[in-house]
Write an enzyme that holds these catalytic residues in place. Structure first.
Site, mmCIF file in Angstrom:
data_model
loop_
_atom_site.group_PDB
_atom_site.id
_atom_site.type_symbol
_atom_site.label_atom_id
_atom_site.label_comp_id
_atom_site.label_asym_id
_atom_site.label_seq_id
_atom_site.Cartn_x
_atom_site.Cartn_y
_atom_site.Cartn_z
ATOM 1 N N TYR A 55 0.824 -1.204 0.000
ATOM 2 C CA TYR A 55 0.000 0.000 0.000
ATOM 3 C C TYR A 55 0.867 1.266 0.000
ATOM 4 O O TYR A 55 1.479 1.617 1.008
ATOM 5 C CB TYR A 55 -0.935 0.020 1.201
ATOM 6 N N PRO A 206 -15.763 -5.028 1.732
ATOM 7 C CA PRO A 206 -17.080 -5.527 2.141
ATOM 8 C C PRO A 206 -18.258 -4.706 1.642
ATOM 9 O O PRO A 206 -19.401 -5.186 1.664
ATOM 10 C CB PRO A 206 -17.003 -5.504 3.660
ATOM 11 N N ARG A 209 -16.440 -2.234 -2.980
ATOM 12 C CA ARG A 209 -15.578 -1.148 -3.475
ATOM 13 C C ARG A 209 -16.352 0.157 -3.657
ATOM 14 O O ARG A 209 -16.132 0.906 -4.606
ATOM 15 C CB ARG A 209 -14.888 -1.585 -4.760
#
Length: 333
Positions: A55, A206, A209
């Protein structure tokens, strides 16, 4: 905040996926905004924070380390290795999947430094490098457990078969895979395998997106937004999927919650072993998400919800061909 078991840890039922703050959905937020979101989550009772070397090519781990170091004893820290940025030699980095033992151990050392901690509570193999036997990669992670650098091992986007092979080498604490109303792949086999082995299941993306949160301006997505490469957000598929939202929003109204809360509550109702980790760059959205722990859904509403949005009613694949080739997750025919 209600709690659930995450392997050997007791954590908030809803965690925070930290990726959005630094990666994948457009320009990263400022350090100040990232700090606001992280500390607001902690103040609201979140005790499960999830990051990865990938990330922002280390930027997200650095942010989490800087902001959360003073509060390290208050939460369970999860990160990931096996997919990270490699310098191309011109000052830019390219994403690579590398599950070789020596790479995983080096990535862990780098992560410990960025996260400013002596131990990572839960360390995932972000992707199984199919050029390296899963036994070798998990063996390297088990070495890190013995050395006290990580406490527990997780896997991301793996099949039931791969999970069982890995678990035979060292107990796996958690599997992390995309799971939501519109992505049901875990229901094919790996979710049951987790239950057979006593492995927790962490559900990323969840709220589909962002699709299940409210209207999305797909034309306005940032040039680096990963959804631009996802078939479900291509204009023709997105138009078809939009037809699901009026009935979905009506069910949220009937349940007395927001659309985001409905998506998260559906997941929480799928089993006590499921832990969603929504991500956001907004404190307002964060607090809305966390409200899902108090949403109780009647059986009849769960049935209607599951019938409305599932693998048969959603248009388009979740990943493009390249991304599909990189995961080991079972797929529907």
């Amino acid at each position: 905040m209600k709690n659930r078991a995450l392997g050997p840890f007791n954590v908030s039922a809803i965690g925070l996926g930290c990726m959005n703050l630094s990666h994948a959905y457009g320009a990263p937020v400022s350090r100040e905004q990232g700090e606001r979101v992280l500390l607001a989550a902690l103040d609201a009772g979140v005790t499960h924070f999830d990051t990865a070397a990938l990330y922002g090519f280390g930027v997200n781990e650095t942010l989490v380390g800087q902001v959360m170091k003073p509060h390290r004893q208050k939460f369970t820290l999860a990160s990931k290795c096996g997919m990270q940025g490699v310098d191309k030699g011109d000052g830019t980095k390219v994403r690579v999947i590398d599950g070789r033992p020596e790479t995983l151990k080096k990535t862990c050392e780098d992560a410990l430094r960025r996260l400013q901690t002596e131990v990572i509570d839960l360390y995932y193999l972000h992707r199984w490098d199919k050029q390296v036997p899963i036994e070798d990669s998990v063996g390297a992670l088990s070495d890190l457990v013995r050395q006290g650098k990580i406490q527990a091992i997780g896997l991301s986007e793996v099949s039931a078969t791969t999970l069982r092979r890995a678990h035979a080498v060292h107990p796996i604490a958690a599997v992390q895979t995309e799971y939501s109303l519109w992505t049901r792949n875990p229901e094919i086999a790996v979710l049951q395998a987790c239950r057979d082995l006593g492995v927790s299941f962490v559900a990323f993306s969840p709220v589909a997106r962002g699709f299940l949160c409210g209207p999305l301006d797909i034309a306005g997505f940032d040039a680096k937004d990963i959804r631009r490469s996802m078939p479900r957000f291509a204009p023709e598929h997105h138009a078809a999927n939009l037809r699901l939202l009026p009935a979905y929003n009506a069910l949220a109204h009937e349940a007395g919650c927001t659309p985001s809360q409905l998506a998260l509550a559906w997941l929480l109702h799928q089993g006590q072993d499921i832990l969603p980790i929504p991500g956001t760059t907004s404190v307002e959205h964060l607090l809305d998400d966390l409200g899902a722990v108090d949403v109780q859904l009647e059986a009849y509403l769960l049935t209607r919800l599951g019938a409305l949005i599932n693998q048969h009613t959603v248009s388009g694949d979740r990943y493009n061909a390249q991304a599909n080739s990189e995961v080991d997750t079972e797929t529907f025919a």
